[in-house]
Scaffold this motif. Structure first.
Motif, mmCIF file in Angstrom:
data_model
loop_
_atom_site.group_PDB
_atom_site.id
_atom_site.type_symbol
_atom_site.label_atom_id
_atom_site.label_comp_id
_atom_site.label_asym_id
_atom_site.label_seq_id
_atom_site.Cartn_x
_atom_site.Cartn_y
_atom_site.Cartn_z
ATOM 1 N N SER A 1 0.846 -1.190 0.000
ATOM 2 C CA SER A 1 0.000 0.000 0.000
ATOM 3 C C SER A 1 0.884 1.244 0.000
ATOM 4 N N PRO A 2 1.442 1.613 -1.163
ATOM 5 C CA PRO A 2 2.397 2.728 -1.230
ATOM 6 C C PRO A 2 1.825 4.076 -0.806
ATOM 7 N N GLU B 1 -0.565 2.996 7.936
ATOM 8 C CA GLU B 1 -2.015 2.872 7.840
ATOM 9 C C GLU B 1 -2.438 3.328 6.456
ATOM 10 N N SER B 2 -3.339 2.549 5.832
ATOM 11 C CA SER B 2 -3.755 2.846 4.468
ATOM 12 C C SER B 2 -4.528 4.155 4.401
ATOM 13 N N ASN C 1 -8.422 1.442 6.467
ATOM 14 C CA ASN C 1 -9.046 0.129 6.644
ATOM 15 C C ASN C 1 -8.020 -1.003 6.730
ATOM 16 N N SER C 2 -6.741 -0.683 6.744
ATOM 17 C CA SER C 2 -5.713 -1.708 6.917
ATOM 18 C C SER C 2 -4.453 -1.051 7.462
ATOM 19 N N GLU D 1 -6.838 -5.774 9.231
ATOM 20 C CA GLU D 1 -7.837 -5.310 8.280
ATOM 21 C C GLU D 1 -9.108 -4.939 9.033
ATOM 22 N N VAL D 2 -9.729 -3.846 8.647
ATOM 23 C CA VAL D 2 -10.984 -3.412 9.258
ATOM 24 C C VAL D 2 -12.137 -3.938 8.413
#
Length: 483
Positions: free
Chosen positions: A216-217, A239-240, A244-245, A266-267
């Motif tokens: 998730s860059p 954190e994304s 949510n992740s 993961e949410v």
């Protein structure tokens, strides 16, 4: 800085240039520098009084040339060519009566004494933005420091005599780690990537590289910690962008490549509490454990997770974890030398301790914490839902535990008490400096501490709305004036 200050050089052809060159014969070896460089030793040092001299009539010092070469290099650049400083080098620096700040920057962590900490320097920062984070380069390097203000990272050499600034792509910086005098790492909670700020002696400072969560860059950085072992790892909590992740990623700072992903979460739906991301990381080198902790404030109050990860083993299951609900932590940290976790209760503001040697498995059904302060106050605060600990910070350095409460710092020390029942160890509280006074000696109100760092014999503080860094030192005593 002039090239004549970077390395010994032959006599210059220009009369005006050669007239400022100081030639020294130190134990049979010739050195050339400038009077300006030698003046950095301080007015009380005999080096500062040495005037220009020629190679035919050098000043003579009956000292060890190897030690003098290291001191001269330190005066030129604020860095040592081959850390760590030895006892012989420190003795030589004292013999030459180097300025107190120079001696403090060379002093190892063993010279640190919390009750002897006194303000020694006030480092003003450029621009109109107050500092948001401060970090000190860890041993075995001399205790130089870096500060983040806005999107700028400023590096001060170990003598606090010169500085170098670099503008990062981040508009503001929340987390800062000093790896070495040449490398600092900056991150922000609302912007992606860990920015690598390089401060090389022979090149302009740069912030042109970044480290990202490979999966998730676009993820932002919540917290960072670095190992001081030979592995030379950076741990970064990501954190994304959609929140949510999250995951902690370990990077090898030698190759700048990700090594392992730890504790991915993961949410699903609205269950935010099931995947609270870590906002505090701490590395325990002696135990090879990574502390990762985070909390969430909702309608039902604060809930937090504390986990310990063995990075050499499985990255999916922590070796210990606990869910915090009653008097959830406002901040948490870990101590290698004391083999313990410490937290400040968000409700009570009390300090609690958990023995690492007694932690195992899932701690959700067993309360591991022992209040080392006033138990009655802790219970009353939990019952009344006070928030005395909000905004408190806690950090461990060597054998001490420090708590920042608004504008002042308290320190907890482990002492042994002998009684008829035998010997036992307890934690005792004291104050750094003048204690919990909210005003300065000039009658001005002290500002709240927003960031702090420890290294060598120093403590550095950043205060809200103050465009400067306070440096406290225990090795050299109080030093008047600002730098």
């Amino acid at each position: 800085m002039a090239s004549t200050e970077n390395s010994p050089s032959p006599p210059m052809a220009s009369t005006s240039t050669s007239s400022s060159v100081v030639t020294l014969n130190v134990g049979g070896e010739l050195f050339q520098t400038t009077a300006a460089t030698l003046s950095r030793a301080g007015a009380s040092s005999p080096l500062a009084s040495l005037g220009p001299s020629s190679p035919d009539a050098p000043h003579f010092l009956d000292r060890d040339p190897r030690l003098f070469a290291a001191i001269l290099s330190f005066l030129r650049s604020g860095r040592l060519p081959s850390p760590p400083p030895s006892a012989a080098l420190l003795a030589e620096a004292r013999h030459l009566s180097l300025d107190g700040l120079l001696l403090a920057s060379l002093s190892p962590a063993s010279a640190f004494s919390p009750l002897s900490l006194r303000p020694t320097a006030l480092l003003p920062l450029t621009g109109r933005v107050a500092p948001s984070a401060v970090a000190i380069v860890p041993s075995p390097h001399p205790a130089s420091l870096v500060a983040a203000h806005g999107g700028v990272v400023t590096s001060f050499d170990a003598a606090l005599a010169s500085r170098t600034s670099v503008l990062t792509p981040l508009p503001t910086i929340d987390s800062l780690v000093a790896v070495s005098p040449a490398l600092a790492l900056a991150g922000a909670r609302d912007f992606p990537g860990v920015q690598l700020c390089r401060f090389l002696a022979d090149a302009p400072a740069t912030a042109s590289e970044a480290l990202y969560w490979p999966d998730s860059p676009s993820s932002s950085v919540l917290s960072m910690a670095a190992s001081e072992a030979a592995s030379h790892w950076l741990f970064a909590s990501f954190e994304s962008a959609r929140r949510n992740s999250s995951a902690v990623v370990a990077f090898d700072l030698n190759s700048l490549s990700p090594v392992v992903e730890i504790g991915r979460k993961e949410v699903f739906g609205a269950d935010v509490e099931a995947a609270i991301p870590p906002t505090k990381l701490a590395w325990l080198a002696g135990h090879s454990l990574l502390l990762a902790a985070g909390s969430h404030s909702g309608p039902a109050g604060m809930v937090g997770d504390i986990r310990l990860w063995d990075v050499r083993a499985s990255s999916t299951v922590p070796v210990w974890e606990v869910r915090e609900k009653e008097d959830c932590f406002a901040d948490v940290t870990a101590s290698d030398s004391l083999s313990a976790l410490f937290k400040v209760g968000a409700a009570s503001g009390e300090v609690f301790m958990a023995d690492l040697r007694r932690l195992s498995g899932n701690g959700t059904s067993v309360d591991p914490w022992v209040c080392i302060g006033d138990r009655q106050r802790a219970g009353a605060a939990t019952a009344s839902r006070r928030k005395d600990g909000n905004n408190c910070r806690i950090e461990c350095y060597r054998n001490w535990v420090f708590v920042a409460r608004d504008a002042y710092v308290e320190v907890w020390t482990q002492v042994e008490i002998t009684s008829e029942a035998g010997e036992k160890k307890v934690m005792r509280k004291n104050w750094v400096g003048n204690g919990p006074s909210m005003v300065t000696a000039d009658g001005e109100e002290k500002a709240k501490i927003v960031s702090w760092a420890f290294g060598g014999s120093r403590m550095a503080l950043a205060r809200v709305d103050q465009r400067s860094i306070e440096v406290w030192d225990s090795a050299s005593g109080a030093i008047s004036g600002n730098r």
